[in-house]
Motif scaffolding. Structure first.
Motif, short mmCIF file in Angstrom:
data_model
loop_
_atom_site.label_atom_id
_atom_site.label_comp_id
_atom_site.label_asym_id
_atom_site.label_seq_id
_atom_site.Cartn_x
_atom_site.Cartn_y
_atom_site.Cartn_z
N SER A 59 17.11 3.24 2.27
CA SER A 59 16.55 2.71 1.03
C SER A 59 15.29 1.90 1.30
O SER A 59 14.34 1.93 0.51
CB SER A 59 17.59 1.85 0.30
N VAL A 60 15.25 1.20 2.44
CA VAL A 60 14.05 0.44 2.80
C VAL A 60 12.90 1.39 3.11
O VAL A 60 11.75 1.14 2.75
CB VAL A 60 14.33 -0.49 3.99
N SER A 85 11.33 2.45 -0.08
CA SER A 85 10.48 1.39 -0.61
C SER A 85 9.17 1.29 0.16
O SER A 85 8.10 1.12 -0.42
CB SER A 85 11.23 0.05 -0.54
N ASP A 86 9.24 1.43 1.49
CA ASP A 86 8.03 1.39 2.30
C ASP A 86 7.07 2.52 1.92
O ASP A 86 5.85 2.32 1.83
CB ASP A 86 8.38 1.49 3.79
N ALA A 116 6.86 4.03 -0.92
CA ALA A 116 6.30 3.74 -2.24
C ALA A 116 5.14 2.75 -2.14
O ALA A 116 4.11 2.91 -2.81
CB ALA A 116 7.38 3.20 -3.16
N ARG A 117 5.28 1.75 -1.30
CA ARG A 117 4.23 0.73 -1.18
C ARG A 117 3.00 1.24 -0.44
O ARG A 117 1.87 0.99 -0.85
CB ARG A 117 4.80 -0.51 -0.48
N PRO A 121 11.25 5.97 -5.27
CA PRO A 121 12.53 6.06 -4.57
C PRO A 121 13.68 6.02 -5.56
O PRO A 121 13.64 5.31 -6.56
CB PRO A 121 12.53 4.82 -3.67
#
Length: 361
Positions: free
Chosen positions: A37-38, A41-42, A44-45, A57
């Motif tokens: 999940s991290v 997020s990474d 996406a950023r 995500p």
């Protein structure tokens, strides 16, 4: 004073509805809190440039369920899937080749197989015929594959709650708990184990596992509650892959994923920088995964830049050699002759035994 409508940074401007849909891709990950999940997020950023690519995500159930979501959910473009899931599909569902419908884009990181059991259990081979708790979405698939390959049987409890599963083990309702997850697995590290009744169990790098899994270790620094000070045990790891459906080239879905691949690969070095998740250092866009085919746009990107695919055997040898060096004292000598002699010793042992060596001193 309020800014005039439409003024200010681009991020605050209303997007063009067509551009938003053209550039947006969805990636199904795993329950919140884990590395997967991290990673979502990474991505996406790092990759969100507001015009060309936007990553959304989506929290999923885990690698097995992610396959069916990639295949059947109209809103999902990609997902995180463990490299041993296709073998699980063959064993569990009788589907001989689920990878024919899938393509991998990159290896994201490694999931280490954690086996927690009572102190009387010294190796995974001691669990033959025992009671095993293996969480449905983050443990059972790897346990099923590994036990089958090693010719072992077990009575599996298909748990859905990690915390309750571990409590069952503590209460004596099972002989072991098995999970496939990136270290450090905080639930395991947080087990109160003052009487040292539980510990992490070795999975030797058996020949029957070597075409699919990689050798790795778990150390007391990572799990001081489950290993004695200074203790390190062997286990195996499986690659977590970023996977897409095998879209035909002339489709819009293929073009969307290809656009993502271009942005992801071009910005790959950004994921190695702090404060991104440390397991990004295990990722690879050139790794070749046994039994899998690469998404064509990813393959084309690598070929255009003369980037040579790296077979898994190279990763195996590197990880085995690193284990060998640690067991030798933890450092490589600066003397080229000593380094060469150590590597020759490693290769000789590996040729004879096919697994991680114990060096002579």
């Amino acid at each position: 004073m309020s800014p005039a409508p439409g003024s200010g940074p681009d991020v605050w401007r209303l997007p063009n509805p067509t551009d938003v849909n053209d550039g947006t891709v969805t990636i199904i990950t795993a329950p919140a809190g884990g590395a997967t999940s991290v990673f979502g997020s990474d991505m996406a950023r790092v990759l969100d440039d507001h015009t060309n690519v936007r990553v959304l995500p989506v929290l999923g159930k885990g690698p097995v369920r992610n396959v069916s979501d990639i295949l059947f959910l109209k809103s999902i473009d990609m997902g995180a899937v463990a490299a041993d899931v296709p073998e699980f599909y063959r064993l569990q569902y009788g589907i001989p080749d689920i990878t024919s419908q899938l393509r991998y884009i990159a290896r994201l990181y490694h999931n280490e197989i954690h086996v927690i059991a009572r102190s009387s259990i010294r190796s995974i081979f001691d669990l033959n015929g025992k009671r095993i708790i293996a969480p449905t979405d983050v443990g059972f698939y790897s346990a099923r594959v590994i036990f089958n390959r090693l010719g072992m049987t077990a009575s599996f409890d298909y748990a859905t709650d990690d915390a309750k599963s571990i409590q069952k083990l503590i209460d004596g309702e099972a002989d072991a708990y098995i999970v496939s997850t990136g270290k450090v697995f905080q639930l395991a590290r947080n087990i109160r184990n003052e009487n040292r009744a539980l510990h992490l169990v070795t999975i030797p790098y058996d020949r029957r596992l070597q075409d699919l899994y990689l050798p790795t270790t778990l150390a007391s620094e990572e799990y001081p509650n489950l290993l004695n000070p200074g203790e390190t045990i062997e286990t195996v790891a499986i690659g977590m892959l970023l996977v897409s459906y095998n879209w035909p080239e002339n489709t819009e879905r293929y073009r969307k994923v290809a656009r993502f691949v271009e942005a992801f690969f071009a910005n790959f070095d950004e994921f190695m920088k702090p404060p991104r998740h440390p397991k990004w250092r295990e990722s690879s866009i050139v790794a070749t995964i046994p039994g899998w085919k690469r998404f064509k746009a990813a393959d084309d990107w690598l070929v255009a830049r003369n980037m040579t695919p790296r077979p898994q055997v190279a990763d195996v040898q590197q990880q085995q050699f690193e284990t060998f060096v640690r067991q030798s004292g933890g450092q490589l000598s600066s003397d080229p002759a000593e380094r060469s002699a150590l590597f020759r010793q490693f290769l000789q042992w590996r040729q004879q035994h096919g697994g991680p060596p114990t060096p002579t001193r």
